[in-house]
Design a protein around this motif. Structure first.
Motif, PDB file in Angstrom:
ATOM      1  N   GLU A  97       9.505  -7.946  -0.614  1.00 43.88           N
ATOM      2  CA  GLU A  97      10.044  -7.600  -1.930  1.00 43.88           C
ATOM      3  C   GLU A  97      11.436  -6.986  -1.911  1.00 43.88           C
ATOM      4  OE1 GLU A  97       7.783  -6.074  -0.218  1.00 43.88           O
ATOM      5  OE2 GLU A  97       8.156  -3.935  -0.239  1.00 43.88           O
ATOM      6  N   SER A  98      11.859  -6.462  -0.765  1.00 44.12           N
ATOM      7  CA  SER A  98      13.106  -5.684  -0.777  1.00 44.12           C
ATOM      8  C   SER A  98      13.926  -5.900   0.484  1.00 44.12           C
ATOM      9  CB  SER A  98      12.768  -4.192  -0.902  1.00 44.12           C
ATOM     10  OG  SER A  98      11.998  -3.784   0.217  1.00 44.12           O
ATOM     11  N   TRP A 130      14.938  -3.503   2.274  1.00 43.87           N
ATOM     12  CA  TRP A 130      14.284  -2.587   3.226  1.00 43.87           C
ATOM     13  C   TRP A 130      13.161  -3.304   3.965  1.00 43.87           C
ATOM     14  CZ3 TRP A 130       9.702  -0.597   4.707  1.00 43.87           C
ATOM     15  CH2 TRP A 130       9.678   0.628   5.373  1.00 43.87           C
ATOM     16  N   ARG A 131      12.341  -4.034   3.214  1.00 47.57           N
ATOM     17  CA  ARG A 131      11.179  -4.701   3.807  1.00 47.57           C
ATOM     18  C   ARG A 131      11.627  -5.737   4.840  1.00 47.57           C
ATOM     19  NH1 ARG A 131       6.908  -2.571   4.304  1.00 47.57           N
ATOM     20  NH2 ARG A 131       7.194  -1.814   2.185  1.00 47.57           N
ATOM     21  N   ASP A 160       4.742   2.182   8.131  1.00 49.11           N
ATOM     22  CA  ASP A 160       5.461   2.377   6.870  1.00 49.11           C
ATOM     23  C   ASP A 160       4.675   3.241   5.899  1.00 49.11           C
ATOM     24  OD1 ASP A 160       6.736   2.163   4.398  1.00 49.11           O
ATOM     25  OD2 ASP A 160       6.141   0.079   4.082  1.00 49.11           O
ATOM     26  N   ARG A 161       3.634   2.691   5.262  1.00 53.69           N
ATOM     27  CA  ARG A 161       2.886   3.433   4.240  1.00 53.69           C
ATOM     28  C   ARG A 161       1.586   3.991   4.820  1.00 53.69           C
ATOM     29  NH1 ARG A 161       3.813  -0.955  -0.696  1.00 53.69           N
ATOM     30  NH2 ARG A 161       6.080  -0.781  -0.698  1.00 53.69           N
ATOM     31  N   MET A 207       7.099   6.908   6.812  1.00 47.13           N
ATOM     32  CA  MET A 207       7.814   7.936   6.064  1.00 47.13           C
ATOM     33  C   MET A 207       6.894   9.032   5.532  1.00 47.13           C
ATOM     34  SD  MET A 207       8.051   6.052   2.470  1.00 47.13           S
ATOM     35  CE  MET A 207       6.995   4.668   2.222  1.00 47.13           C
ATOM     36  N   ALA A 239       4.592   4.797  -1.150  1.00 45.77           N
ATOM     37  CA  ALA A 239       5.973   5.060  -1.543  1.00 45.77           C
ATOM     38  C   ALA A 239       6.037   5.478  -3.014  1.00 45.77           C
ATOM     39  CB  ALA A 239       6.825   3.827  -1.294  1.00 45.77           C
ATOM     40  N   ARG A 247       6.555   9.544  -3.625  1.00 48.31           N
ATOM     41  CA  ARG A 247       7.860   9.870  -4.219  1.00 48.31           C
ATOM     42  C   ARG A 247       7.679  10.470  -5.611  1.00 48.31           C
ATOM     43  NH1 ARG A 247      10.727   4.370  -1.800  1.00 48.31           N
ATOM     44  NH2 ARG A 247      10.739   5.146   0.344  1.00 48.31           N
ATOM     45  N   PHE A 266       9.434  -2.387  -7.243  1.00 50.08           N
ATOM     46  CA  PHE A 266      10.294  -2.431  -6.052  1.00 50.08           C
ATOM     47  C   PHE A 266      11.194  -3.676  -5.986  1.00 50.08           C
ATOM     48  CE2 PHE A 266       7.299   0.534  -3.533  1.00 50.08           C
ATOM     49  CZ  PHE A 266       8.154   1.616  -3.663  1.00 50.08           C
ATOM     50  N   GLN A 304      12.907   4.410  -7.441  1.00 55.58           N
ATOM     51  CA  GLN A 304      12.217   4.606  -6.157  1.00 55.58           C
ATOM     52  C   GLN A 304      12.560   3.608  -5.062  1.00 55.58           C
ATOM     53  OE1 GLN A 304       8.039   5.224  -7.082  1.00 55.58           O
ATOM     54  NE2 GLN A 304       8.398   7.326  -7.762  1.00 55.58           N
ATOM     55  N   ASN A 305      13.458   2.661  -5.309  1.00 52.65           N
ATOM     56  CA  ASN A 305      14.069   1.942  -4.178  1.00 52.65           C
ATOM     57  C   ASN A 305      15.398   1.315  -4.590  1.00 52.65           C
ATOM     58  OD1 ASN A 305      13.588  -0.634  -5.264  1.00 52.65           O
ATOM     59  ND2 ASN A 305      12.651  -1.436  -3.406  1.00 52.65           N
ATOM     60  N   ASP A 321      16.495  -1.757  -4.315  1.00 54.62           N
ATOM     61  CA  ASP A 321      16.463  -3.061  -4.998  1.00 54.62           C
ATOM     62  C   ASP A 321      16.334  -2.884  -6.509  1.00 54.62           C
ATOM     63  OD1 ASP A 321      15.402  -3.392  -2.152  1.00 54.62           O
ATOM     64  OD2 ASP A 321      16.004  -5.414  -2.725  1.00 54.62           O
ATOM     65  N   ASP A 365      15.943   4.617  -0.106  1.00 49.45           N
ATOM     66  CA  ASP A 365      16.023   3.625   0.981  1.00 49.45           C
ATOM     67  C   ASP A 365      17.305   3.792   1.795  1.00 49.45           C
ATOM     68  OD1 ASP A 365      13.597   2.521   0.334  1.00 49.45           O
ATOM     69  OD2 ASP A 365      14.378   0.560  -0.273  1.00 49.45           O
TER      70      ASP A 365
HETATM   71  O1  AHR Z   1       7.265   1.513   1.645  1.00 50.29           O
HETATM   72  C1  AHR Z   1       8.647   1.540   1.699  1.00 50.29           C
HETATM   73  C2  AHR Z   1       9.203   1.043   0.424  1.00 50.29           C
HETATM   74  O2  AHR Z   1       8.754  -0.268   0.224  1.00 50.29           O
HETATM   75  C3  AHR Z   1      10.708   0.965   0.340  1.00 50.29           C
HETATM   76  O3  AHR Z   1      11.268   2.031  -0.305  1.00 50.29           O
HETATM   77  C4  AHR Z   1      10.873  -0.210  -0.542  1.00 50.29           C
HETATM   78  O4  AHR Z   1      12.157  -0.702  -0.595  1.00 50.29           O
HETATM   79  C5  AHR Z   1       9.842  -1.106  -0.039  1.00 50.29           C
HETATM   80  O5  AHR Z   1       9.599  -2.186  -0.776  1.00 50.29           O
END
Ligand code: AHR
Length: 331
Positions: free
Chosen positions: A46-47, A49-50, A124-125, A141, A181, A185, A209, A234-235, A237, A265
């Protein structure tokens, strides 16, 4: 008869290369080398970052470094991740690495992985499971702390720029509902926001996102509210989409504008906007987690203990310090 027995022993588990793989149940030629087999279920693409996160894991878990990586993109659907994890279990991979789209709903499939003695590394999550022995470690994170960082930055910004009796209107654009995330956040930012009576949170709304959704949602928010002072996005993108919407509506933003933008991000394209004064602050979330994943697997292979949680720390970038990082930023 003897050949059948030998084949069965090989498929059932000797050394690191012992997996059945592929739809047809054949063992791919690559697996004849002595590699550590890792199944990686990524939540989506999706992003920016991803993309960097996926690349970081793919670049570290290579054959040259002793790994055989199976990758699956779940396209934001939990059922796809569960399917991928089950497929890794049936292939009897050595490790499962996965980045969970949401926090809940993993107990059953992770129990299946545990029953099969396959260590699970969450990246990541976070996952919210009843029994934390269902995963080996979480590398990622601290989303709550990121949210607090955003709140604290806004406190300081208000202290310098806001009139004493002035109220500020804050719009929070959230990411994927139920993801760490988003949850972290939002909670972290709320923690700070609730200590300020003069911060009015107009709405929390999901931009999923993505840039497209971020723009669409921001356009509707600009129609709904006459006075938005701060957007917490929150991101990055979604921030790109928010900026497009603000531009379309002729609303000024950033350091010299009417709308203050807080983003998360810190990808290169966003940091360039920080340097240009278009984004006020970007709270960093580091996607380069592949090296740590490889390190943890090596430790586990060597029978060494690993931590239950590795927090990947991040910085805070504003126009004042962004130049120091911009040149080296790879993603
Ligand atoms: O889990 C991280 C988040 O997921 C990032 O902030 C975001 O850009 C991504 O899609």
């Amino acid at each position: 008869m003897l050949l059948c027995v030998v084949a069965a022993i090989c498929l059932c588990g000797c050394g690191s290369v012992k997996k059945q793989s592929g739809q047809d149940g054949m063992v791919p030629a690559e697996l004849t080398e002595d590699l550590i087999v890792v199944g990686f279920s990524q939540l989506g693409s999706e992003s920016v970052w991803r993309t960097a996160h996926t690349a970081s894991i793919q670049e570290q878990l290579t054959k040259e470094k002793g790994f055989f990586l199976e990758y699956n993109n779940a396209r934001q659907r939990q059922e796809n991740q569960i399917k991928a994890i089950r497929s890794y279990i049936s292939q009897r991979v050595d490790y499962i690495v996965f980045s969970p789209v949401t926090e809940t709903g993993w107990d059953t499939v992770l129990q299946e992985a545990k029953n099969a003695n396959i260590p699970v590394i969450v990246v990541d999550r976070m996952v919210d499971v009843k029994d934390d022995s269902l995963y080996t470690t979480i590398i990622g994170m601290d989303a709550q702390e990121e949210g607090r960082k955003a709140g604290r930055w806004l406190e300081e910004f208000c202290r310098k720029n806001k009139g004493k009796d002035e109220t500020i209107n804050v719009l929070v654009m959230e990411g994927t509902a139920g993801s760490s995330a988003q949850i972290g956040r939002s909670e972290g930012f709320d923690e700070i926001a609730k200590t300020h009576d003069d911060w009015r949170v107009l709405e929390k709304i999901s931009g999923e996102f993505t840039t497209t959704k971020g723009k669409e949602v921001m356009l509707s928010m600009l129609s709904k509210y006459q006075d938005i002072d701060v957007v917490v996005s929150q991101n990055d993108d979604m921030t790109f989409g928010i900026i497009e919407a603000l531009q379309e509506r002729g609303v000024s933003y950033g350091v010299d504008g009417d709308v203050t933008i807080i983003s998360f991000d810190a990808v290169k394209e966003a940091l360039e906007l920080v340097a240009d004064g278009k984004i006020n602050v970007d709270i960093e979330c580091n996607p380069l987690q592949g090296e740590q994943v490889a390190e943890v697997i090596r430790k586990l292979e060597a029978g060494q203990p690993v931590e239950k949680r590795y927090v990947v720390d991040g910085d805070i970038f504003t126009i004042d310090n962004v130049k120091s990082v911009l040149e080296q930023r790879k993603y």
